[in-house]
Design a protein around this motif. Structure first.
Motif, PDB file in Angstrom:
ATOM      1  N   GLY A   7       0.773  -1.228   0.000  1.00  0.00           N
ATOM      2  CA  GLY A   7       0.000   0.000   0.000  1.00  0.00           C
ATOM      3  C   GLY A   7       0.805   1.280   0.000  1.00  0.00           C
ATOM      4  N   GLY A   8       2.121   1.169   0.114  1.00  0.00           N
ATOM      5  CA  GLY A   8       2.934   2.373   0.093  1.00  0.00           C
ATOM      6  C   GLY A   8       3.007   2.978  -1.299  1.00  0.00           C
ATOM      7  N   GLY A   9       3.591   4.170  -1.367  1.00  0.00           N
ATOM      8  CA  GLY A   9       3.734   4.818  -2.652  1.00  0.00           C
ATOM      9  C   GLY A   9       4.032   6.291  -2.496  1.00  0.00           C
ATOM     10  N   LEU A  10       3.943   6.992  -3.605  1.00  0.00           N
ATOM     11  CA  LEU A  10       4.183   8.437  -3.639  1.00  0.00           C
ATOM     12  C   LEU A  10       2.842   9.161  -3.597  1.00  0.00           C
ATOM     13  N   VAL A  11       2.736  10.119  -2.701  1.00  0.00           N
ATOM     14  CA  VAL A  11       1.495  10.877  -2.568  1.00  0.00           C
ATOM     15  C   VAL A  11       1.830  12.336  -2.285  1.00  0.00           C
ATOM     16  N   GLY A  15      -2.642  14.292   0.870  1.00  0.00           N
ATOM     17  CA  GLY A  15      -3.260  13.105   0.307  1.00  0.00           C
ATOM     18  C   GLY A  15      -3.421  11.981   1.311  1.00  0.00           C
ATOM     19  N   SER A  16      -3.905  10.837   0.817  1.00  0.00           N
ATOM     20  CA  SER A  16      -4.180   9.677   1.671  1.00  0.00           C
ATOM     21  C   SER A  16      -3.585   8.410   1.081  1.00  0.00           C
ATOM     22  N   LEU A  17      -3.267   7.500   1.956  1.00  0.00           N
ATOM     23  CA  LEU A  17      -2.851   6.150   1.581  1.00  0.00           C
ATOM     24  C   LEU A  17      -3.393   5.179   2.614  1.00  0.00           C
ATOM     25  N   ARG A  18      -3.580   3.944   2.184  1.00  0.00           N
ATOM     26  CA  ARG A  18      -3.987   2.895   3.112  1.00  0.00           C
ATOM     27  C   ARG A  18      -2.994   1.749   3.032  1.00  0.00           C
ATOM     28  N   MET A  76      -5.199  -9.591   9.516  1.00  0.00           N
ATOM     29  CA  MET A  76      -4.689  -8.415   8.813  1.00  0.00           C
ATOM     30  C   MET A  76      -4.797  -7.172   9.690  1.00  0.00           C
ATOM     31  N   VAL A  77      -3.889  -6.247   9.437  1.00  0.00           N
ATOM     32  CA  VAL A  77      -3.913  -4.948  10.090  1.00  0.00           C
ATOM     33  C   VAL A  77      -3.786  -3.887   9.008  1.00  0.00           C
ATOM     34  N   TYR A  78      -4.471  -2.769   9.230  1.00  0.00           N
ATOM     35  CA  TYR A  78      -4.504  -1.700   8.258  1.00  0.00           C
ATOM     36  C   TYR A  78      -4.085  -0.381   8.915  1.00  0.00           C
ATOM     37  N   LEU A  79      -3.596   0.521   8.092  1.00  0.00           N
ATOM     38  CA  LEU A  79      -3.307   1.870   8.565  1.00  0.00           C
ATOM     39  C   LEU A  79      -3.822   2.845   7.510  1.00  0.00           C
ATOM     40  N   GLY A 113       8.449  -4.060   5.223  1.00  0.00           N
ATOM     41  CA  GLY A 113       8.387  -2.609   5.091  1.00  0.00           C
ATOM     42  C   GLY A 113       7.839  -2.178   3.743  1.00  0.00           C
ATOM     43  N   THR A 114       7.132  -1.070   3.779  1.00  0.00           N
ATOM     44  CA  THR A 114       6.621  -0.473   2.537  1.00  0.00           C
ATOM     45  C   THR A 114       6.899   1.020   2.595  1.00  0.00           C
ATOM     46  N   LEU A 115       7.422   1.567   1.501  1.00  0.00           N
ATOM     47  CA  LEU A 115       7.885   2.955   1.484  1.00  0.00           C
ATOM     48  C   LEU A 115       6.727   3.908   1.199  1.00  0.00           C
ATOM     49  N   VAL A 116       6.607   4.899   2.042  1.00  0.00           N
ATOM     50  CA  VAL A 116       5.643   5.986   1.841  1.00  0.00           C
ATOM     51  C   VAL A 116       6.436   7.269   1.629  1.00  0.00           C
ATOM     52  N   THR A 117       6.191   7.913   0.509  1.00  0.00           N
ATOM     53  CA  THR A 117       6.862   9.166   0.187  1.00  0.00           C
ATOM     54  C   THR A 117       5.805  10.245  -0.007  1.00  0.00           C
ATOM     55  N   VAL A 118       5.911  11.293   0.774  1.00  0.00           N
ATOM     56  CA  VAL A 118       4.966  12.408   0.682  1.00  0.00           C
ATOM     57  C   VAL A 118       5.721  13.612   0.129  1.00  0.00           C
TER      58      VAL A 118
END
Length: 120
Positions: A7-11, A15-18, A76-79, A113-118
């Protein structure tokens, strides 16, 4: 036991991510599920945690913006991350504390790990 985060990514800021994390393997019961993050050059920090009885806590920096939830049937766990800021940029890791078998002790497992870039 394996944890698979996604679920990570560039935002853009605001913005929002899950994020999602699925636990699989020999699992008797999961007691605690949590998200941590580690930004470049910084120590890993706890973002949010949810226990098996539904107790939830958040880091002060994400209160009011992030929501942690879990699906016990699916392990499962979500954020849900809203109103994202550049300072939220980090690698996000899921963590679970569980028993693999009924009479085992509690063990901690980590996702990759999953990368979140804002960024704009």
């Amino acid at each position: 036991v394996q944890l698979q985060a996604s679920g990570g990514g560039l935002v853009q800021p605001g913005g929002s991510l899950r994020l999602s994390c699925a636990a699989s393997g020999s699992i008797f019961s999961i007691y605690v599920m949590a998200w941590y993050r580690q930004a470049p050059g910084k120590q890993r920090e706890l973002v949010a945690v949810i226990t098996s009885d539904g107790s939830i806590s958040y880091a002060d920096s994400v209160k009011g913006r992030f929501t942690i939830s879990r699906d016990n049937a699916k392990n499962m766990v979500y954020l849900q991350m809203n109103s994202l800021k550049p300072e939220d940029t980090a690698v996000y890791h899921c963590n679970v504390r569980l028993k693999r078998f009924r009479f085992d002790g509690l063990q901690d497992y980590w996702g990759q790990g999953t990368l979140v870039t804002v960024s704009s």
